[in-house]
Structures are given as C-alpha cells and as structure tokens.
Design a protein around this motif. Structure first.
Motif, PDB file in Angstrom:
ATOM      1  N   ASP A  40       0.869  -1.176   0.033  1.00 30.39           N
ATOM      2  CA  ASP A  40       0.034  -0.045  -0.029  1.00 30.39           C
ATOM      3  C   ASP A  40       0.853   1.218   0.046  1.00 30.39           C
ATOM      4  N   PRO A  85      -0.031  -3.635   4.393  1.00 27.57           N
ATOM      5  CA  PRO A  85      -0.725  -2.381   4.651  1.00 27.57           C
ATOM      6  C   PRO A  85       0.092  -1.276   4.952  1.00 27.57           C
ATOM      7  N   LYS A  88      -0.531  -0.885  10.682  1.00 22.63           N
ATOM      8  CA  LYS A  88      -1.002  -2.094  11.184  1.00 22.63           C
ATOM      9  C   LYS A  88      -1.578  -1.871  12.841  1.00 22.63           C
ATOM     10  N   SER A  93      -7.022  -4.722  11.275  1.00 18.79           N
ATOM     11  CA  SER A  93      -8.235  -4.165  10.497  1.00 18.79           C
ATOM     12  C   SER A  93      -8.032  -4.129   8.782  1.00 18.79           C
ATOM     13  N   GLY A  94      -6.652  -3.656   8.369  1.00 21.88           N
ATOM     14  CA  GLY A  94      -6.344  -3.633   7.179  1.00 21.88           C
ATOM     15  C   GLY A  94      -6.760  -4.908   6.337  1.00 21.88           C
ATOM     16  N   TYR A  96      -9.583  -6.639   6.492  1.00 22.20           N
ATOM     17  CA  TYR A  96     -10.711  -6.952   5.949  1.00 22.20           C
ATOM     18  C   TYR A  96     -11.332  -5.393   5.672  1.00 22.20           C
ATOM     19  N   ALA A  97     -10.629  -4.832   5.417  1.00 24.19           N
ATOM     20  CA  ALA A  97     -11.058  -3.284   4.895  1.00 24.19           C
ATOM     21  C   ALA A  97     -11.361  -3.329   3.451  1.00 24.19           C
ATOM     22  N   GLY A 100      -8.601  -2.157   1.668  1.00 23.44           N
ATOM     23  CA  GLY A 100      -7.455  -2.542   1.832  1.00 23.44           C
ATOM     24  C   GLY A 100      -6.604  -3.014   0.759  1.00 23.44           C
ATOM     25  N   GLN A 103      -7.496  -6.061  -1.274  1.00 26.62           N
ATOM     26  CA  GLN A 103      -8.768  -5.883  -1.993  1.00 26.62           C
ATOM     27  C   GLN A 103      -8.503  -4.877  -3.254  1.00 26.62           C
ATOM     28  N   TYR A 127      -1.215  -7.853   9.255  1.00 29.74           N
ATOM     29  CA  TYR A 127      -1.983  -6.651   9.298  1.00 29.74           C
ATOM     30  C   TYR A 127      -2.029  -6.226  10.534  1.00 29.74           C
ATOM     31  N   THR A 154     -12.730 -11.281   6.346  1.00 26.41           N
ATOM     32  CA  THR A 154     -11.491 -10.853   5.374  1.00 26.41           C
ATOM     33  C   THR A 154     -11.700 -11.533   4.044  1.00 26.41           C
TER      34      THR A 154
END
Ligand SMILES: [Zn+2]
Length: 326
Positions: A40, A85, A88, A93-94, A96-97, A100, A103, A127, A154
């Motif tokens: 990211d 990500p 962290k 949480s990254g 299942y964002a 993310g 994604q 994450y 996720t």
C-alpha cells in the motif's frame, strides 16, 4: 537365469524420444500459481527488491498489474497475492477493509485481466501490529474463536473484490466452516476455499517474513501451526477442513513435506495444492547464484518432485521463471 537375462531398464532411457514417451509426470503452466507481494503506497512506481528472495520484489498495485501481465504473456494463469498495509493495528483491520491493499490489488488485477485466476491469502499476521495470525487474548495467546469472525470478514471482502479462490492460512480451528458460512451468506457460495490444511511451523518461512514484514513481535507460531515431526495430525487437520467445506487442501511447505503431500493425495479425492515457500526459493536461488546448482534443471526438478508427490497445483515464486521452459 543366464547372464544378460535381466531387466534392462536402460532400454527406455536411451534417447530423448524414448524418455519423453515414458515420462510419468509433466509440469504444465496450469499447475503453477505465482506468489506476489503488493504494498500500500502512493508511489505507483514502487518496486523494492527482496534481498532474501532474489528476483522477487515488493510491488505497488500498478507494478503488480504490469508484472502479472508480462507473466501472463508467458502463459501464467494464476496468482496469489500477499498484502503489506500502510498501517497495522492489534485487530489487523487492514485485512478486512474494503479498500485494503489486497482488495484494491484484486480489483485492479481482475478489471485488467478478467481471465486471470486470483487466489487470496486470508490471514491477519500481515496486518496485526503484533504479527500474530489472530486476535490476542491478553495473555499473549491467540484467541481462536474471536479470530474466526475477522477471518470470515476478510474472506468476504476478498470475494467482493473479485477473488476467484479464498485461501485461509491462519491455522485457527473452525476457520473453514466460519469462512464457508460467511461466503454463502454474502452470496459467494460459488467461490472455492483452498485451505492451508496442513501448515507446519517451519523455519523455511524466514524470507517471507522479510517480504511481507509479518514476523511475530514476540513468541512464535508453534501454538497454532503444526509440529514438523507430525504427519498423522496432518491427516486429521485435512479431514476436519474437508468436513468444514474446503474444496482444495494445501500442504505447506512443499519440499520437506513431500510425504505429507503423497499421504493427502492417497487419502482424499479432493485436489491437493503444495506451497514451495520462500525458504525453498531462497535456498535454490542462493545455490544457483553461487554456481553450485544448474538453474533450469534444479528448479524444474524441484517442481516436478512436488507434482510427482501428488500435488495438482503448486504455489511457487518460480512460476514466472519456469513458464518459458515448459
Ligand atoms: Zn498468518
């Protein structure tokens, strides 16, 4: 028995044509799944070579798309994506964002190459700030049941992004059932689960942890990954995952566990996957770089051995390299 009246196995090895005719195992491009690390970052040109995995890099989404495209021109059909990500936190949480890193990478890959099969790794360790594969319980242990909900979230977010296969790698008990139920509820009953069913607490993951920046901050993963000394336990894990709804069973790592691959192949009718992990890649690359092993022959032999042991598909960082050789 008169002299000379013995089995002459060499007759069928004498020429290339004869050897080709009797070959029992053949690697195909369809067998191989290339692993990639996506970062990211706002820098679309980001590409950071990995010291312990020569030839592999951390890539921005755009670099990943370009690299996968080049490999597809060579015949690559499938990739598995690991995300790094930007931030962290303890709950990972990254992972299942909806926006993310994995994604977004999956969305870009699928919009660019709808025909590419994209596998996603479902776990929290890349994450979480503590680097473990699930939520901690306050006593330094991973809370199994509380983690399941996050893994399921996720998986659904990956499916929503366009993932073709969901591959949980966390080794929490009951995760396949939790993920299957969540996928079905969200309208993804058609998406298969490739379970890391028999995943060992292996020293061969070392380079991956550099690549994915996912080393545990304390302790290790022996509380949830399997003891390398055990094989019957692996059969039990595989049977449980099948019962919970796994479509494909995976063994990880591959080369030190070919007996496990063979045992699963002979015990179940389901497709079997094997993961030739970062340490296996690093070991071969180091010997090749030193001139101690012949590159093409050593890599092809390693993959052929995994397939011969019974793997229908192989996750490997060598896919890009070997495709032109097949
Ligand atoms: Zn993990």
């Amino acid at each position: 028995m008169a002299f000379g009246d013995f089995h002459r196995g060499r007759r069928l090895r004498r020429t290339a044509f004869l050897r080709d005719m009797v070959r029992e195992t053949e690697l195909r491009p369809d067998d191989l799944i290339q692993g990639y690390f996506v970062v990211d970052t706002p820098d679309a040109d980001f590409e950071k070579p990995l010291g312990s995995m020569p030839g592999q890099s951390q890539l921005s989404v755009e670099k990943l798309v370009a690299r996968a495209g080049a490999a597809m021109d060579m015949g690559l059909r499938s990739v598995i994506v690991f995300g790094l990500p930007e931030k962290k936190d303890p709950a990972g949480s990254g992972a299942y964002a909806d926006d993310g890193i994995v994604q977004r990478a999956v969305m870009r890959l699928k919009e660019t190459y709808p025909q590419l099969a994209v596998v996603t790794d479902v776990c929290l360790c890349e994450y979480t700030s503590h680097g473990h594969c699930g939520l901690l319980d306050g006593h330094g242990e991973v809370n199994n049941d509380a983690t399941l909900e996050l893994l399921a979230k996720t998986a659904v977010s990956h499916a929503r992004a366009g993932a073709d296969i969901i591959a949980p790698s966390d080794m929490m008990d009951g995760r396949v059932a939790a993920i299957r139920a969540a996928l079905d509820d969200a309208g993804f009953s058609h998406i298969p689960i490739m379970s890391y069913a028999v995943k060992y607490a292996s020293a061969f993951y070392g380079p991956f942890r550099e690549a994915a920046e996912s080393a545990p901050a304390f302790g290790d993963r022996r509380g949830y990954q399997m003891d390398p000394a055990n094989v019957r336990e692996g059969l039990r894990e595989a049977a449980a995952d099948l019962e919970e709804g796994a479509d494909i069973l995976m063994v990880k790592p591959a080369m030190p566990y070919l007996d496990v691959v063979r045992l699963l192949r002979d015990s179940f009718d389901t497709p079997i996957a094997a993961y030739q992990v970062s340490g296996e890649y690093a070991m071969l690359q180091a010997a090749i770089a030193n001139g101690w092993l012949d590159e093409k022959r050593a890599i092809l032999e390693s993959l052929t051995g995994i397939k011969r042991a019974g793997a229908d598909m192989i996750i490997t960082y060598f896919a890009e390299k070997v495709l032109p050789w097949l």
